[in-house]
Design a protein around this motif. Structure first.
Motif, PDB file in Angstrom:
ATOM      1  N   GLY A  76      -6.188   9.747   0.929  1.00  0.00           N
ATOM      2  CA  GLY A  76      -5.123  10.861   0.247  1.00  0.00           C
ATOM      3  C   GLY A  76      -3.841  10.473   0.309  1.00  0.00           C
ATOM      4  O   GLY A  76      -2.973  11.006  -0.611  1.00  0.00           O
ATOM      5  N   SER A  77      -3.415   9.437   1.149  1.00  0.00           N
ATOM      6  CA  SER A  77      -1.769   8.916   0.847  1.00  0.00           C
ATOM      7  C   SER A  77      -1.638   8.132  -0.134  1.00  0.00           C
ATOM      8  O   SER A  77      -0.441   7.471  -0.064  1.00  0.00           O
ATOM      9  N   LEU A  78      -2.527   7.747  -0.880  1.00  0.00           N
ATOM     10  CA  LEU A  78      -2.356   6.680  -1.886  1.00  0.00           C
ATOM     11  C   LEU A  78      -1.147   6.775  -2.905  1.00  0.00           C
ATOM     12  O   LEU A  78      -0.509   6.116  -3.166  1.00  0.00           O
ATOM     13  N   PRO A  79      -0.806   8.190  -3.445  1.00  0.00           N
ATOM     14  CA  PRO A  79       0.280   8.370  -4.292  1.00  0.00           C
ATOM     15  C   PRO A  79       1.414   8.085  -3.547  1.00  0.00           C
ATOM     16  O   PRO A  79       2.316   7.238  -4.127  1.00  0.00           O
ATOM     17  N   SER A  80       1.657   8.473  -2.455  1.00  0.00           N
ATOM     18  CA  SER A  80       2.826   8.093  -1.887  1.00  0.00           C
ATOM     19  C   SER A  80       3.058   6.691  -1.423  1.00  0.00           C
ATOM     20  O   SER A  80       4.078   6.388  -1.326  1.00  0.00           O
ATOM     21  N   TYR A  81       2.059   6.161  -1.148  1.00  0.00           N
ATOM     22  CA  TYR A  81       1.858   4.658  -0.739  1.00  0.00           C
ATOM     23  C   TYR A  81       2.215   4.105  -2.060  1.00  0.00           C
ATOM     24  O   TYR A  81       3.051   2.737  -1.947  1.00  0.00           O
ATOM     25  N   ILE A  82       1.941   4.156  -3.320  1.00  0.00           N
ATOM     26  CA  ILE A  82       2.136   3.575  -4.564  1.00  0.00           C
ATOM     27  C   ILE A  82       3.564   3.881  -4.868  1.00  0.00           C
ATOM     28  O   ILE A  82       4.435   2.867  -5.299  1.00  0.00           O
ATOM     29  N   ALA A  83       4.210   5.019  -4.608  1.00  0.00           N
ATOM     30  CA  ALA A  83       5.613   5.399  -4.857  1.00  0.00           C
ATOM     31  C   ALA A  83       6.555   4.459  -3.679  1.00  0.00           C
ATOM     32  O   ALA A  83       7.480   4.011  -4.131  1.00  0.00           O
ATOM     33  N   THR A  93       1.076  -1.706   7.367  1.00  0.00           N
ATOM     34  CA  THR A  93       0.415  -0.504   7.909  1.00  0.00           C
ATOM     35  C   THR A  93      -0.670  -0.992   9.206  1.00  0.00           C
ATOM     36  O   THR A  93      -1.116  -2.227   9.069  1.00  0.00           O
ATOM     37  N   PHE A  94      -1.121  -0.099   9.918  1.00  0.00           N
ATOM     38  CA  PHE A  94      -1.829  -0.671  10.950  1.00  0.00           C
ATOM     39  C   PHE A  94      -3.494  -0.408  10.334  1.00  0.00           C
ATOM     40  O   PHE A  94      -3.997   0.728  10.238  1.00  0.00           O
ATOM     41  N   GLY A  95      -4.052  -1.347  10.091  1.00  0.00           N
ATOM     42  CA  GLY A  95      -5.181  -1.659   9.482  1.00  0.00           C
ATOM     43  C   GLY A  95      -5.021  -1.653   7.969  1.00  0.00           C
ATOM     44  O   GLY A  95      -4.112  -2.204   7.358  1.00  0.00           O
ATOM     45  N   HIS A  96      -6.171  -1.181   7.333  1.00  0.00           N
ATOM     46  CA  HIS A  96      -5.988  -1.295   5.583  1.00  0.00           C
ATOM     47  C   HIS A  96      -4.909  -0.416   5.091  1.00  0.00           C
ATOM     48  O   HIS A  96      -4.897   0.683   5.619  1.00  0.00           O
ATOM     49  N   SER A  97      -4.408  -0.449   4.057  1.00  0.00           N
ATOM     50  CA  SER A  97      -3.466   0.346   3.447  1.00  0.00           C
ATOM     51  C   SER A  97      -4.262   0.963   2.292  1.00  0.00           C
ATOM     52  O   SER A  97      -5.638   0.672   2.126  1.00  0.00           O
ATOM     53  N   PRO A  98      -3.902   2.282   1.919  1.00  0.00           N
ATOM     54  CA  PRO A  98      -4.666   2.920   0.737  1.00  0.00           C
ATOM     55  C   PRO A  98      -5.303   2.063  -0.216  1.00  0.00           C
ATOM     56  O   PRO A  98      -6.465   2.297  -0.526  1.00  0.00           O
ATOM     57  N   LEU A  99      -4.595   1.280  -0.964  1.00  0.00           N
ATOM     58  CA  LEU A  99      -4.890   0.310  -1.819  1.00  0.00           C
ATOM     59  C   LEU A  99      -6.086  -0.473  -1.235  1.00  0.00           C
ATOM     60  O   LEU A  99      -7.165  -0.917  -2.089  1.00  0.00           O
ATOM     61  N   ALA A 100      -5.817  -1.077  -0.094  1.00  0.00           N
ATOM     62  CA  ALA A 100      -6.771  -1.943   0.322  1.00  0.00           C
ATOM     63  C   ALA A 100      -8.117  -1.498   0.539  1.00  0.00           C
ATOM     64  O   ALA A 100      -8.922  -2.071   0.610  1.00  0.00           O
ATOM     65  N   PRO A 180      -3.040 -12.197  10.048  1.00  0.00           N
ATOM     66  CA  PRO A 180      -3.574 -11.067  11.160  1.00  0.00           C
ATOM     67  C   PRO A 180      -5.079 -11.250  11.076  1.00  0.00           C
ATOM     68  O   PRO A 180      -5.554 -10.745  12.067  1.00  0.00           O
ATOM     69  N   MET A 181      -5.681 -11.615   9.767  1.00  0.00           N
ATOM     70  CA  MET A 181      -7.383 -11.554   9.768  1.00  0.00           C
ATOM     71  C   MET A 181      -7.737 -12.688  10.592  1.00  0.00           C
ATOM     72  O   MET A 181      -8.770 -12.904  10.794  1.00  0.00           O
ATOM     73  N   VAL A 182      -6.903 -13.770  10.671  1.00  0.00           N
ATOM     74  CA  VAL A 182      -7.190 -14.868  11.545  1.00  0.00           C
ATOM     75  C   VAL A 182      -7.023 -14.664  13.219  1.00  0.00           C
ATOM     76  O   VAL A 182      -7.890 -14.949  13.988  1.00  0.00           O
ATOM     77  N   SER A 183      -5.590 -14.224  13.489  1.00  0.00           N
ATOM     78  CA  SER A 183      -5.371 -14.175  14.917  1.00  0.00           C
ATOM     79  C   SER A 183      -5.828 -12.684  15.519  1.00  0.00           C
ATOM     80  O   SER A 183      -5.996 -12.345  16.890  1.00  0.00           O
ATOM     81  N   GLY A 184      -6.040 -11.696  14.433  1.00  0.00           N
ATOM     82  CA  GLY A 184      -6.328 -10.334  14.900  1.00  0.00           C
ATOM     83  C   GLY A 184      -5.255  -9.452  15.249  1.00  0.00           C
ATOM     84  O   GLY A 184      -5.364  -8.299  15.283  1.00  0.00           O
ATOM     85  N   ARG A 185      -3.826 -10.122  15.167  1.00  0.00           N
ATOM     86  CA  ARG A 185      -2.792  -9.149  15.861  1.00  0.00           C
ATOM     87  C   ARG A 185      -1.853  -9.306  14.881  1.00  0.00           C
ATOM     88  O   ARG A 185      -1.580 -10.196  14.126  1.00  0.00           O
ATOM     89  N   ARG A 186      -0.983  -8.124  14.783  1.00  0.00           N
ATOM     90  CA  ARG A 186       0.395  -8.073  14.163  1.00  0.00           C
ATOM     91  C   ARG A 186       1.476  -7.773  15.027  1.00  0.00           C
ATOM     92  O   ARG A 186       1.299  -7.377  16.208  1.00  0.00           O
ATOM     93  N   ILE A 187       2.859  -7.950  14.662  1.00  0.00           N
ATOM     94  CA  ILE A 187       3.788  -7.683  15.461  1.00  0.00           C
ATOM     95  C   ILE A 187       3.984  -6.183  15.456  1.00  0.00           C
ATOM     96  O   ILE A 187       3.966  -5.513  14.250  1.00  0.00           O
ATOM     97  N   ARG A 188       4.023  -5.581  16.744  1.00  0.00           N
ATOM     98  CA  ARG A 188       4.131  -4.110  16.751  1.00  0.00           C
ATOM     99  C   ARG A 188       5.216  -3.408  16.023  1.00  0.00           C
ATOM    100  O   ARG A 188       4.820  -2.573  15.371  1.00  0.00           O
ATOM    101  N   LYS A 189       6.498  -3.881  16.179  1.00  0.00           N
ATOM    102  CA  LYS A 189       7.429  -3.259  15.585  1.00  0.00           C
ATOM    103  C   LYS A 189       7.751  -3.077  14.032  1.00  0.00           C
ATOM    104  O   LYS A 189       8.313  -2.367  13.534  1.00  0.00           O
ATOM    105  N   GLU A 190       6.817  -3.979  13.373  1.00  0.00           N
ATOM    106  CA  GLU A 190       6.605  -4.212  11.979  1.00  0.00           C
ATOM    107  C   GLU A 190       5.877  -3.030  11.386  1.00  0.00           C
ATOM    108  O   GLU A 190       6.178  -2.653  10.262  1.00  0.00           O
ATOM    109  N   LEU A 191       4.965  -2.576  12.243  1.00  0.00           N
ATOM    110  CA  LEU A 191       4.041  -1.483  11.564  1.00  0.00           C
ATOM    111  C   LEU A 191       4.763  -0.019  11.399  1.00  0.00           C
ATOM    112  O   LEU A 191       5.607   0.228  12.270  1.00  0.00           O
ATOM    113  N   SER A 192       4.152   0.701  10.478  1.00  0.00           N
ATOM    114  CA  SER A 192       4.863   1.964  10.262  1.00  0.00           C
ATOM    115  C   SER A 192       4.495   2.980  10.974  1.00  0.00           C
ATOM    116  O   SER A 192       5.351   3.962  11.160  1.00  0.00           O
TER     117      SER A 192
END
Length: 224
Positions: A76-83, A93-100, A180-192
């Motif tokens: 449902g957040s796809l329009p705002s994500y595209i904007a 994003t934490f996990g898949h984005s709406p487009l993904a 991240p799909m190799v290590s499984g992890r992302r930098i926390r402060k970068e996430l929205s």
């Protein structure tokens, strides 16, 4: 106690293992079919069946980023994500984005169709067939074989779009999706997201999904 480390687990090892095994298997399945190594093709196809089944089960009982219900809720957040993408106001994003998420569903549907039709497919002379082809008529098996071939073209197109999107995110949006799909992890402060959900891998669900997958795959193989 909440995890306050600078890097946070986004993709558990189960979903990463399934992802990369699929990446390896798809070109091998294409090559074995093109070269006529049908025994290898059928064995690899059964392996892909198990991977797809596990991924579907993991989409129900797995970790948060693997589950389908949270994905559907985020569409449902796809329009705002595209904007945001248009305005270059993009944060990972934490996990898949709406487009993904749309890409994930399309690829899983295409893979499930490919595997299912392959299980029932019959070639022109009836010498090579999927393990479940004995359950249907020759004509139906031939129709499914044609769908199997056509659907692979769709699957290849979706994979091409997927790779293109990864390249765009990397070079244009400066977001690394492969690491991240190799290590499984992302930098926390970068996430929205300010509040990030618990995403630890629980042993009971992964054991249950593995057992169900193994039993179903062996059952299908027993028809061959």
């Amino acid at each position: 106690m909440a995890d306050k480390s600078p890097r946070i687990l986004v993709w558990d090892w189960a979903i990463r293992l399934v992802h990369w095994l699929m990446v390896i298997l798809i070109p091998l399945l294409w090559w074995t079919a093109e070269e006529g190594y049908m025994e290898w093709h059928k064995s690899l196809g059964l392996t892909m069946f198990g991977l797809v089944l596990f991924r579907l089960l993991w989409g129900v009982i797995g970790s948060w980023t693997a589950r389908f219900i949270p994905m559907v809720q985020r569409i449902g957040s796809l329009p705002s994500y595209i904007a945001q993408l248009r305005n270059r106001d993009h944060r990972p994003t934490f996990g898949h984005s709406p487009l993904a998420i749309l890409s994930v569903f399309a690829l899983l549907l295409a893979l499930a169709t490919q595997v299912t039709t392959g299980l029932f497919s019959v070639d022109v002379d009836g010498l090579e067939s999927g393990p479940l082809a004995t359950l249907i008529s020759f004509e139906t098996g031939r129709q499914l074989a044609e769908i199997h071939e056509l659907n692979f073209n769709l699957l290849a197109a979706l994979i091409g779009l997927h790779i293109t999107a990864i390249a765009v995110y990397h070079f244009v949006l400066k977001e690394n999706l492969v690491g991240p799909m190799v290590s499984g992890r992302r930098i926390r402060k970068e996430l929205s997201a300010a509040q990030l959900p618990e995403n630890r891998l629980r042993p009971v669900p992964v054991i249950a999904a593995s057992i169900i997958t193994l039993v179903c795959t062996l059952a299908v193989a027993s028809f061959g």
